[in-house]
Design a protein around this motif. Structure first.
Motif, PDB file in Angstrom:
ATOM      1  N   ARG A 226       7.329  18.171   7.941  1.00 32.51           N
ATOM      2  CA  ARG A 226       5.890  18.451   7.974  1.00 32.51           C
ATOM      3  C   ARG A 226       5.137  17.551   7.002  1.00 32.51           C
ATOM      4  NH1 ARG A 226       3.965  24.533   7.083  1.00 32.51           N
ATOM      5  NH2 ARG A 226       5.032  24.160   5.096  1.00 32.51           N
TER       6      ARG A 226
ATOM      7  N   GLY B 262       4.024  15.743  10.033  1.00 31.08           N
ATOM      8  CA  GLY B 262       3.260  16.856  10.581  1.00 31.08           C
ATOM      9  C   GLY B 262       1.817  16.515  10.890  1.00 31.08           C
TER      10      GLY B 262
ATOM     11  N   GLY C  66       4.264  15.879  15.168  1.00 29.38           N
ATOM     12  CA  GLY C  66       2.879  15.694  14.757  1.00 29.38           C
ATOM     13  C   GLY C  66       2.065  14.874  15.744  1.00 29.38           C
TER      14      GLY C  66
END
Length: 511
Positions: free
Chosen positions: A90, A94, A448
């Protein structure tokens, strides 16, 4: 005599300056990266270390071995860090990350960027908006007939070879994926499945043409780039030097010119049909107009760039995935049997090519695909990102601005805390609620806003092809002890997959 002495002094001075500057930067440690262990003794000083590792052919495996020794962050170059902790996904990739694609994408791009190598966020958003309709799931399902047609051409060839002939399934997955993406994207298959080879036309801007081998050109290009691209600001100089001193790399760069000519020829062919007024339902049409018919007014160079990445990434990863899942099922007969039972429960004898509508939601089929993608992700290397100028936090640690950070999918997919017995092929891990919990750690298509826009195309092709193969044939390895060699460029390529086919039941011949 004096010339030789002067040359030797100049060379020694230059090498001394280069080495000294790297050592100085290491001890100065302006960005505080010395606290992280190096991939080897050379990596903290120069990117040459990663180039040498890339030349060996499986750098992600080397990183995985090092990370597994308890090093969650490894310095792969003076300004580059590799991560293994899944929680870093992340932070690096992300939707809310401040990290962006790093300078490697700039040095590898041509006169115009495509969706995969554009680094500017605004330009990326524009491109993604243009291309989103082309890659929308609704469009893809309307293009299912193109995948079914391509699968049928492959089955035609395989039916002729059911008498014990050894088939290199790896090559045929290439032919399949290239024909499929050309049909989806340009309304014209390459003809590789019917020909049984990948001979095609490469064009020059001067109008000249020549016959080349598609895979040789594409893979030669990616091999050279994947070794030298880590030199960053020195890249273009090293490319020029490699042409002078290395016959191997000189051949690669000649193949690169031929690769450029392949997608130029394909684009010219499709553009000619467009100019004549043919309205075809394909990626090219979506590239030229939005759904309301308004022109996107793209430069020819941008159109060419988008076709190049469609034919490259749009074929290579799918072909690799198809070969990998077949191999895993062949060496794990229990999983093959269970998949055949699932497919037999929904497919009829007359379903020569598996209808997507019947198989797209089959849980075990999808589990077999995802587990193979986990174990050997086609795009295995860490996609490089750069931290923002103000720096950012990764795994709770501040990383200064301008640092390249990455995480290899091959590495993260082998984290035993997320994937127990990570080297074992086990589709069952993806079933039920437990399987849903693995989703955030599955990065075969990255993650993402920069995640692979073509993942739905790949799943469509993989699903129909695998379901058709497993339902129609009894398949065995030509050599029971066969293990594929793998070489990593920007993708992780298996070399071959020799199989033998036998029809499972009597069916009518395809038209």
């Amino acid at each position: 005599m004096y010339g030789i002495i002067f040359g030797a002094v100049l060379l020694t001075s230059t090498l001394g300056w280069i080495i000294g500057s790297h050592v100085y930067r290491y001890f100065r440690d302006e960005k505080g990266l010395r606290r992280y262990p190096g991939m080897d003794w050379l990596a903290p000083f120069t990117n040459v270390a990663f180039m040498l590792e890339s030349n060996k052919g499986f750098r992600s495996k080397r990183l995985q071995e090092l990370h597994a020794k308890g090093m969650p962050v490894i310095r792969t170059g003076p300004n580059s860090l590799s991560y293994s902790d899944p929680k870093a996904i992340r932070d690096i990739y992300g939707h809310s990350t401040k990290c962006r694609k790093d300078g490697q994408y700039d040095i590898l791009s041509g006169s115009h960027t495509h969706l995969a190598d554009v680094t500017d966020s605004g330009e990326h958003a524009r491109k993604r908006k243009v291309l989103s309709s082309a890659y929308a799931l609704k469009n893809l399902e309307e293009w299912e007939f193109k995948v079914a047609y391509t699968t049928g051409r492959m089955i035609n060839q395989f039916d002729k070879r059911c008498g014990g002939e050894i088939i290199d399934y790896r090559s045929w997955t290439n032919f399949f994926a290239l024909d499929a993406i050309a049909y989806i994207g340009l309304s014209q298959p390459m003809g590789f499945l019917d020909a049984g080879n990948d001979r095609c036309i490469s064009a020059g801007f001067d109008g000249s043409t020549k016959e080349v081998n598609f895979r040789e050109c594409l893979y030669g290009t990616s091999t050279a780039q994947s070794i030298l691209a880590w030199s960053y600001p020195w890249y273009k100089h090293i490319v020029s030097l490699s042409k002078l001193v290395s016959p191997r790399f000189r051949n690669y760069w000649n193949l690169n010119k031929d690769w450029d000519g392949i997608y130029l020829h394909q684009t010219n062919q499709r553009l000619a049909r467009y100019v004549k007024g043919e309205e075809l339902d394909d990626f090219f049409q979506a590239l030229m107009h939005d759904k309301n018919g308004a022109s996107h007014n793209l430069d020819f160079g941008e159109i060419l760039a988008e076709i190049s990445i469609m034919m490259n990434a749009g074929s290579t990863t799918t072909a690799i995935a198809m070969a990998n899942v077949m191999y895993q099922l062949l060496i794990n007969s229990e999983f093959m049997r269970r998949l055949q039972e699932e497919l037999d429960s929904v497919l009829d004898d007359e379903d020569i090519v598996a209808p997507y509508e019947k198989v797209k939601y089959l849980p075990y089929l999808r589990a077999c695909l995802d587990e193979s993608l986990r174990l050997f992700p086609p795009t295995s290397h860490g996609l490089p990102r750069v931290t923002p100028p103000e720096g950012t936090s990764i795994l709770g640690e501040y990383i200064p601005g301008g640092v390249t950070v990455s995480m290899s999918s091959y590495v993260v997919h082998r984290d035993p805390t997320i994937f127990p017995e990570p080297e074992k092929y086990n589709p069952d891990r993806w079933l039920g609620e437990a399987g849903k919990e693995l989703g955030p750690y599955f990065v075969s298509f990255s993650a993402g806003a920069r995640g692979c826009i073509g993942r739905n195309i790949s799943y469509l092709e993989q699903t129909v092809a695998l379901a058709t193969m497993v339902h129609r044939y009894d398949i065995t390895l030509a050599r029971p002890d066969f293990v594929p060699d793998r070489r990593e460029t920007f993708n992780l390529h298996p070399n071959e997959l020799p199989i033998v086919l036998k029809l499972r039941q009597r069916v009518d011949e395809l038209i």
